[in-house]
Motif scaffolding. Structure first.
Motif, PDB file in Angstrom:
ATOM      1  N   ILE A 111       0.949  -1.266  -0.006  1.00 14.95           N
ATOM      2  CA  ILE A 111      -0.045   0.048  -0.144  1.00 14.95           C
ATOM      3  C   ILE A 111       0.834   1.124  -0.069  1.00 14.95           C
ATOM      4  O   ILE A 111       0.496   2.341   0.533  1.00 14.95           O
ATOM      5  N   TYR A 112       1.848   1.339  -0.750  1.00 14.76           N
ATOM      6  CA  TYR A 112       2.764   2.374  -0.634  1.00 14.76           C
ATOM      7  C   TYR A 112       3.605   2.443  -1.998  1.00 14.76           C
ATOM      8  O   TYR A 112       3.487   1.664  -2.782  1.00 14.76           O
ATOM      9  N   SER A 113       4.038   3.689  -2.652  1.00  7.96           N
ATOM     10  CA  SER A 113       4.859   3.756  -3.744  1.00  7.96           C
ATOM     11  C   SER A 113       6.347   4.239  -3.464  1.00  7.96           C
ATOM     12  O   SER A 113       7.089   3.543  -4.291  1.00  7.96           O
ATOM     13  N   GLY A 114       6.713   4.901  -2.551  1.00  6.80           N
ATOM     14  CA  GLY A 114       7.982   5.153  -2.313  1.00  6.80           C
ATOM     15  C   GLY A 114       8.270   5.858  -0.823  1.00  6.80           C
ATOM     16  O   GLY A 114       7.618   5.519   0.034  1.00  6.80           O
ATOM     17  N   GLY A 115       9.261   6.886  -1.198  1.00  8.17           N
ATOM     18  CA  GLY A 115       9.761   7.445   0.361  1.00  8.17           C
ATOM     19  C   GLY A 115       8.662   8.006   1.200  1.00  8.17           C
ATOM     20  O   GLY A 115       8.727   7.785   2.415  1.00  8.17           O
ATOM     21  N   MET A 560      20.086   7.469   4.442  1.00  6.92           N
ATOM     22  CA  MET A 560      20.075   7.231   5.901  1.00  6.92           C
ATOM     23  C   MET A 560      20.149   5.821   6.393  1.00  6.92           C
ATOM     24  O   MET A 560      20.689   5.136   7.207  1.00  6.92           O
ATOM     25  N   LYS A 561      19.255   4.926   5.580  1.00  6.22           N
ATOM     26  CA  LYS A 561      19.559   3.393   5.767  1.00  6.22           C
ATOM     27  C   LYS A 561      20.885   3.010   5.440  1.00  6.22           C
ATOM     28  O   LYS A 561      21.398   2.210   6.237  1.00  6.22           O
ATOM     29  N   ALA A 562      21.523   3.556   4.365  1.00  8.10           N
ATOM     30  CA  ALA A 562      22.754   3.123   4.045  1.00  8.10           C
ATOM     31  C   ALA A 562      23.983   3.559   5.132  1.00  8.10           C
ATOM     32  O   ALA A 562      24.488   2.785   5.533  1.00  8.10           O
TER      33      ALA A 562
END
Ligand SMILES: *Cc1c(COP(=O)(O)O)cnc(C)c1O
Length: 672
Positions: A111-115, A560-562
Motif C-alpha cells: 500500500i505504498y509507492s516510495g519514500g 540514511m538506511k545506508a
C-alpha cells in the motif's frame, strides 16, 4: 470475574466474520503471533479522553512487513500474497533471459509507492517504540501501486498488482462501515485494521485502512481504492483525496477514538480539516487550527494537488466547497483549489522535512514563513539495520551504549575509531552483507572484491536517475584506469509520468549498450523496487549514490538506511545530506543551490554534473576503494573505514526516534 481478553478485544474491535475466518489467528493470548494484551491497552488509551492521542493521516504506508516483525498465520500463505520472482535487466542479456531472482520471503503490505510511504511506516514504528498513543489512517489499495515489468529495453510496462487482503497476516476487516454522501456519489467504506507493534511488542499503533471495494458501491466507486495515485482524471484524484481526508476523519469518529492532534502527512489529507470544520462557527474554526499539523514533503510542482474549482463543484457538497474556497483557493490561479494552500491555511504548524527544505519552503510560501518549522526525516533503525551490523553494535554495546532502545547512542561509535580490532570487524560485517548480495546475484557474476555502487529510488526527473550513465566513455575510462565497477539500479516511475518513463527507457538503452564491456562495468537493474530490495541494496553496496538536482530533494531517506549500515554517501548537496556533508561520511559533488530563488526543476544540468560525478569517482571514490582493498586484502587503517565509522555515528541523528521526539516536543506538545 474478569472478561476474557479476547472478548474485550472484540468489543473494542468488531472483527467481521471473526468465527469463520479469524478465530485461529486471534486468540486470548495471541494476535497473529503477537501479544493480544498489548492491543487492549492501546485501544483503551485511545478511547480515554483524559489521555492525549495523535491522529496521523497518510495516503501510503510502507511497513516492510516482509522482513520486519512479520505476523504469522495458521493457514499457509496465499500464493497471491507472495512476490518471489523478480526479473533483472542487465548488460548480460542472455543471463537475464534465463534466470530470475527467487526471493523466499513473507509478503509486504503493498500500500505504498516510495519514500513518503516508507517515512509514514517508520513514523508509526518509532511512535509505537516510544509509546506515543497514536491512531493512523490510510487506504487499503487493493491493487497496490503497480507491478513493474521491463519490456526488453523499451521501457517499463505497468501491470495491476493482484493481492488478497482477506488472507494477509495481521490485516482484519471490521464490521464498521462509514458513508460519505457526495453530490452524485454516495461512497460506502469498510474499515480494516492493521497493528504496528513496538520493537518490544509492549505497545502498538493501529492503522485504519479505508476500502471502497464493496458490492453496495457502483463499480467506478469500488475502484477508487484500487490503485494508489491513479491520476487519469480530476475525478479520480479528487475522490481519492476525499476518501482519505473526509473518510479518514469519519473513520476515527466511528471508532470512538478521542484525538487531540491531527497530523497530515502531505497535503493529500487536507480535507480532514474540512470534515471537522463543518458546522463550526468562525471562533471554533480558529481553535481547530491549533489541533492540526501538516508535513510538507516536496518542493516539486507535481507534488502539490491542484484542482479546477468546477471539477470540485461537480463532486463535493456546498458546505465542503465553501470551506475549500475559503481556505484552499490558489492565490496565483483564479478558480483553482490547491490542497497545499488549504493545509497551509488550516494548520497552525507546518514542517518541512530537512533544514534545507525548510529554507526552500519558506522561499516558496513567504507569507507562512513564521509557522514553518524544519524537522529532518529519519529512518527506523530496527527496520533498516542489517543483521551483521546489529550484532557488531551489540558486541561493542558497552562502549556504544544501549543503541537498540535509543539509537542516539550510535554517535558514540566514534569512540571505537582507534580500535584496530573493531575496524577490521566492521569491514568484515560489511563484506558479509556484500557476500549475501553477491550470492543472490551469482548468475550475473557479481563479485565481492569489486567496487559496487547503487542508485535506487523512485524514478522522477529531478532525481536524475541516468546521470552516471550520461557519458559511458568517461565511465569506461575510470574502470580501465582504476579497476572494474559494478553498478546496481532499481526504481519505478509513476505510470503517468512521461518524463520518468523516458528516463527508464534511457537507462535501459545505456545498460544494453554496455553489453560488450561487461568485464569492466556490470550494470544490473532490479525490477519492482520495494522495501525488501531497499534494505538489501542500502546495506550491502560500497557506495550509495544520490544525485538529485538541488534544491528539489526535500529530504531523501534511502541514504540514511545506508549510513546505518556503514555504506558511504556520494551525493549532491541537497535534502538531509546538507546536514551531514561536513561529517566525513562520503563525498559531495555537483552544482550547488544558493540564493533566494528556488530555480527551475527542468534545467537538469546533466552535462556539468555528470562530469563532476566522473571526476569525483576517478580522483577520490574508486581510487580510495582500490587503495583500501589491494589484492582482496583490506588495509584496516584506511580512510575508507574512518568514513564508515562516521557514517554510522550520523545514524544516531538521522533516525525516526529523534524525529518523533522532535514532533512530540515542537508540534504535538505531547504529554503522556
Ligand atoms: C527508502 C525507500 C525510498 C525512499 O528513498 P529516497 O532516498 O527518499 O528516494 C523509496 N522507495 C523504497 C522502496 C525505499 O525503501
Amino acid at each position: 470475574m474478569n472478561e476474557p481478553l479476547l472478548d474485550s478485544f472484540l468489543r473494542h474491535v468488531p472483527v467481521c466474520e471473526f468465527k469463520e475466518k479469524y478465530a485461529e489467528d486471534i486468540t486470548n493470548s495471541s494476535y497473529f503471533g503477537f501479544p493480544l494484551e498489548t492491543l487492549l491497552k492501546v485501544e483503551e488509551t485511545l478511547h480515554d479522553a483524559a489521555k492525549m492521542s495523535v491522529a496521523y493521516f497518510s495516503m501510503e504506508y510502507g511497513l516492510s512487513t516482509s522482513f520486519y516483525q512479520p505476523f504469522s498465520k495458521a493457514k499457509p500463505t496465499n500464493p497471491k500474497n507472495l512476490f518471489t520472482d523478480h526479473f533483472i535487466f542487465s548488460n548480460m542479456r542472455t543471463i537475464d533471459y534465463y534466470v530470475s531472482l527467487k526471493v523466499d520471503r513473507s509478503p509486504d503490505l503493498p500500500i505504498y509507492s516510495g519514500g513518503l510511504g516508507v517515512l509514514a511506516g517508520d513514523t508509526l514504528k518509532s511512535a509505537a517504540d516510544l509509546h506515543i498513543s497514536m491512531a493512523a489512517v490510510g487506504i487499503l489499495w487493493h491493487k497496490g501501486y503497480f507491478k513493474q515489468n521491463f519490456w526488453f529495453k523499451f521501457g517499463q510496462n505497468p501491470e495491476e498488482l493482484d493481492w488478497d487482503p482477506n488472507t494477509f497476516p495481521g490485516l482484519i476487516p471490521l464490521e464498521t462501515i462509514i458513508h460519505i454522501p457526495l453530490k452524485k456519489e454516495k461512497i460506502s467504506l469498510r474499515l480494516w485494521k492493521y497493528y504496528v507493534y513496538s520493537f518490544d511488542r509492549q505497545f502498538a499503533v493501529p492503522l485504519i485502512l479505508l476500502d471502497s471495494n464493496l458490492p453496495e458501491n457502483p463499480p467506478s466507486v469500488q475502484n477508487l481504492t484500487a490503485q494508489l495515485y491513479r491520476s487519469d482524471s480530476a475525478w479520480w484524484r479528487i475522490l481519492q483525496r476525499t476518501i482519505l481526508g473526509l473518510g479518514g476523519m469519519k473513520a476515527m469518529e466511528a471508532l470512538g477514538y478521542t484525538l487531540h492532534k491531527y497530523h497530515l502527512n502531505e497535503g493529500h489529507a487536507a480535507l480532514a480539516f474540512v470534515e471537522k470544520a463543518k458546522a463550526m462557527d468562525d471562533k471554533k474554526i480558529e481553535t481547530l487550527k491549533s489541533q492540526f499539523a501538516y508535513t510538507c514533503h516536496t518542493p516539486v510542482a507535481a507534488g502539490h494537488d491542484r484542482f479546477k474549482l468546477k471539477d470540485v463543484q461537480e463532486i463535493l457538497n456546498t458546505e465542503e466547497i465553501n470551506l475549500l474556497k475559503r481556505f484552499g483557493t490558489d492565490p496565483s490561479q483564479m478558480g483553482t483549489i490547491n490542497l497545499t494552500q488549504q493545509a497551509l491555511n488550516t494548520c497552525d504548524v507546518i514542517n518541512a522535512v530537512s533544514q534545507k527544505h525548510g529554507e526552500v519552503t519558506r522561499l516558496q510560501f513567504p507569507q507562512y514563513e513564521k509557522k514553518i518549522q524544519a524537522i529532518t526525516n529519519g529512518v527506523h533503525h530496527h527496520t533498516w539495520v542489517s543483521a551483521p551490523m546489529a550484532s557488531l553494535f551489540d558486541k561493542y554495546q558497552e562502549r556504544i551504549g544501549p543503541w537498540r532502545e535509543d539509537p542516539r547512542h550510535l554517535v558514540n561509535i566514534t569512540r571505537l575509531k582507534t580500535d584496530p580490532q573493531f575496524r577490521s570487524e566492521l569491514w568484515e560485517a560489511h563484506q558479509q552483507n556484500k557476500r549475501t548480495l553477491c550470492q543472490l546475484l551469482r548468475p550475473w557474476h557479481v563479485r565481492e572484491d569489486v567496487f559496487t555502487l547503487c542508485w535506487a529510488r523512485r524514478i522522477a526527473a529531478y532525481k536524475r536517475p541516468s546521470l552516471i550513465l550520461h557519458h559511458i566513455e568517461a565511465l569506461l575510462e575510470i574502470a580501465h584506469t582504476l579497476g572494474p565497477l559494478q553498478i546496481l539500479y532499481a526504481g519505478k516511475s509513476h505510470p503517468q509520468d512521461n518524463l520518468g518513463f523516458t528516463f527508464v527507457n534511457d537507462m535501459l538503452n545505456h545498460i544494453d549498450s554496455l553489453n560488450k564491456e561487461k568485464d569492466l562495468i556490470r550494470v544490473i537493474m532490479f525490477e519492482n523496487y520495494d522495501t525488501y530490495f531497499g534494505k538489501l541494496l542500502a546495506s550491502s553496496v560500497d557506495v550509495w549514490l544520490n544525485n538529485p538536482l538541488p534544491p528539489f530533494e526535500a529530504s531523501g531517506t534511502s541514504g540514511m538506511k545506508a549510513i546505518l549500515n556503514g555504506v558511504l554517501q556520494l551525493s549532491t548537496l541537497d535534502g538531509w545530506f546538507v546536514e551531514a556533508a561536513d561529517k566525513n561520511i562520503g563525498w559531495t559533488f555537483g552544482w550547488q543551490h544558493q540564493g533566494n530563488q528556488v530555480g527551475d526543476e527542468h534545467d537538469l544540468k546533466m552535462e556539468e554534473d555528470s562530469q563532476a560525478l566522473y571526476d569525483c569517482l576517478a580522483a577520490q571514490v574508486v581510487k580510495l576503494y582500490y587503495d583500501t582493498l589491494s589484492e582482496g586484502q583490506v588495509r584496516p587503517e584506511s580512510e575508507w573505514i574512518d568514513k564508515m565509522i562516521h557514517a554510522i555515528s550520523q545514524a544516531g541523528i538521522f533516525n525516526t526516534h529523534r524525529m518523533i521526539q522532535e514532533y512530540s516536543e515542537k508540534i504535538w506538545h505531547y504529554k503522556k
